[in-house]
Scaffold this active site. Structure first.
Site, PDB file in Angstrom:
ATOM      1  N   LEU A 106       0.847  -1.187   0.000  1.00 25.31           N
ATOM      2  CA  LEU A 106       0.000   0.000   0.000  1.00 25.31           C
ATOM      3  C   LEU A 106       0.883   1.239   0.000  1.00 25.31           C
ATOM      4  O   LEU A 106       1.989   1.220   0.549  1.00 25.31           O
ATOM      5  CB  LEU A 106      -0.911   0.028   1.235  1.00 25.31           C
ATOM      6  CG  LEU A 106      -1.964  -1.075   1.355  1.00 25.31           C
ATOM      7  CD1 LEU A 106      -2.680  -0.975   2.703  1.00 25.31           C
ATOM      8  CD2 LEU A 106      -2.968  -1.015   0.211  1.00 25.31           C
ATOM      9  N   ASP A 107       0.384   2.330  -0.604  1.00 24.77           N
ATOM     10  CA  ASP A 107       1.084   3.609  -0.522  1.00 24.77           C
ATOM     11  C   ASP A 107       1.273   3.996   0.944  1.00 24.77           C
ATOM     12  O   ASP A 107       0.496   3.583   1.811  1.00 24.77           O
ATOM     13  CB  ASP A 107       0.290   4.705  -1.230  1.00 24.77           C
ATOM     14  CG  ASP A 107       0.113   4.447  -2.718  1.00 24.77           C
ATOM     15  OD1 ASP A 107       0.919   3.694  -3.276  1.00 24.77           O
ATOM     16  OD2 ASP A 107      -0.843   4.988  -3.293  1.00 24.77           O
ATOM     17  N   ARG A 108       2.265   4.821   1.209  1.00 25.80           N
ATOM     18  CA  ARG A 108       2.592   5.180   2.600  1.00 25.80           C
ATOM     19  C   ARG A 108       1.394   5.778   3.322  1.00 25.80           C
ATOM     20  O   ARG A 108       1.154   5.480   4.490  1.00 25.80           O
ATOM     21  CB  ARG A 108       3.774   6.162   2.617  1.00 25.80           C
ATOM     22  CG  ARG A 108       4.300   6.444   4.021  1.00 25.80           C
ATOM     23  CD  ARG A 108       5.601   7.205   3.969  1.00 25.80           C
ATOM     24  NE  ARG A 108       5.395   8.569   3.502  1.00 25.80           N
ATOM     25  CZ  ARG A 108       5.177   9.615   4.311  1.00 25.80           C
ATOM     26  NH1 ARG A 108       5.115   9.432   5.631  1.00 25.80           N
ATOM     27  NH2 ARG A 108       5.013  10.816   3.823  1.00 25.80           N
ATOM     28  N   THR A 110      -1.789   5.314   2.628  1.00 22.18           N
ATOM     29  CA  THR A 110      -2.982   4.458   2.571  1.00 22.18           C
ATOM     30  C   THR A 110      -2.916   3.446   3.702  1.00 22.18           C
ATOM     31  O   THR A 110      -1.855   2.867   3.966  1.00 22.18           O
ATOM     32  CB  THR A 110      -3.060   3.732   1.212  1.00 22.18           C
ATOM     33  OG1 THR A 110      -3.131   4.696   0.166  1.00 22.18           O
ATOM     34  CG2 THR A 110      -4.284   2.837   1.144  1.00 22.18           C
TER      35      THR A 110
END
EC number: 5.4.99.-
Length: 271
Positions: A106-108, A110
């Site tokens: 996941l993106d940082r 998210t």
């Protein structure tokens, strides 16, 4: 995998006898595979920050990633990413392999469900499921604007934006990408969506919704960071389902809404 078993300390047995990989089996034979030992990277430091564990067995570890924590180490975040925390956990439980096999990322900024495998073979199993699109990932998000459709499948290729190393965009020469959404609630200025990914491109949900003119609330990269209730993109991986071949069961893990996203939804609903 067979090459690693053959040359790195594993073996294959049929009915208790060590055999070559070319051995032909017959009905009733019993196959036993011993995986070679795995050596953890010394470059990845173990973090002792506790994990929020959603599921764990001998083969898989599923955790709830908080927003603001990177999934994997980089020069910007070398010591306290999710990978560092998982390595600390594997050391604490004295796992047979302390290699951190991250399966989904996941993106940082998210939050939500992230899957790790506890050994190379388990990682291979889930990589195959990812390629076959049989791992089901469901997200909850807040997006800007009024959605005319209650349900839509966005089928638009995604590639790099020419002016940025990080940013992505919908472009005809990009890689195929499909995102499906359902409108749960339409508020005055935003909408609450349930989203399912059918492919796994970088920033896929953020790019697709932005291309429709509905960037995520709080998304500084594809929209604007102007929402007073949440200081990140309002995106959460709420559920992931995969097949566990070792237990021969479907595993579904749910991550509860984090406080900041829940507060943003509540505030938007009252406008």
């Amino acid at each position: 995998m067979l090459k690693q078993i053959k040359f790195s300390g594993g073996n294959i047995q049929v009915n208790g006898e060590v055999v070559r990989v070319t051995h032909r089996m017959v009905t009733g034979d019993q196959l036993t595979v011993t995986l070679p030992p795995e050596t953890a990277s010394e470059r990845i430091n173990a973090s002792q920050v506790p994990l929020s564990i959603l599921y764990e067995d001998d083969h898989f570890l599923v955790v709830n990633k908080p927003a603001g924590i990177a999934s994997v180490p980089s020069h910007l975040y070398p010591d306290d990413t999710l990978v560092n925390r998982v390595k600390g956990h594997l050391e604490a439980i004295q796992a047979p392999s302390q290699v951190t096999h991250i399966v989904t990322r996941l993106d940082r900024e998210t939050s939500g469900v992230v899957i790790f495998a506890k050994h190379h073979f388990a990682h291979t199993v889930l990589d195959t499921q990812l390629k076959q699109h049989s791992i089901r990932k469901t997200y909850v998000c807040l997006a800007q604007g009024q959605f005319a459709k209650r349900h839509e499948l966005i089928d638009a290729p995604i590639g790099r934006a020419p002016e940025s190393f990080i940013k992505r965009m919908v472009r005809p020469d990009g890689k195929p990408a499909q995102t499906e959404y359902w409108r749960i609630n339409q508020f005055r200025q935003t909408a609450l969506l349930r989203v399912r990914l059918h492919t796994g491109r970088t920033h896929q949900i953020r790019v697709h919704l932005s291309a429709l003119g509905h960037p995520l609330v709080g998304d500084f990269l594809y929209g604007q960071q102007t929402n007073p209730w949440i200081r990140r993109q309002a995106l959460h991986c709420a559920a992931v389902s995969f097949y566990n071949p070792f237990s021969q069961q479907e595993v579904t893990c749910y991550a509860p809404l984090p406080a900041d996203l829940a507060a943003a939804i509540q505030a938007e609903s009252q406008l």
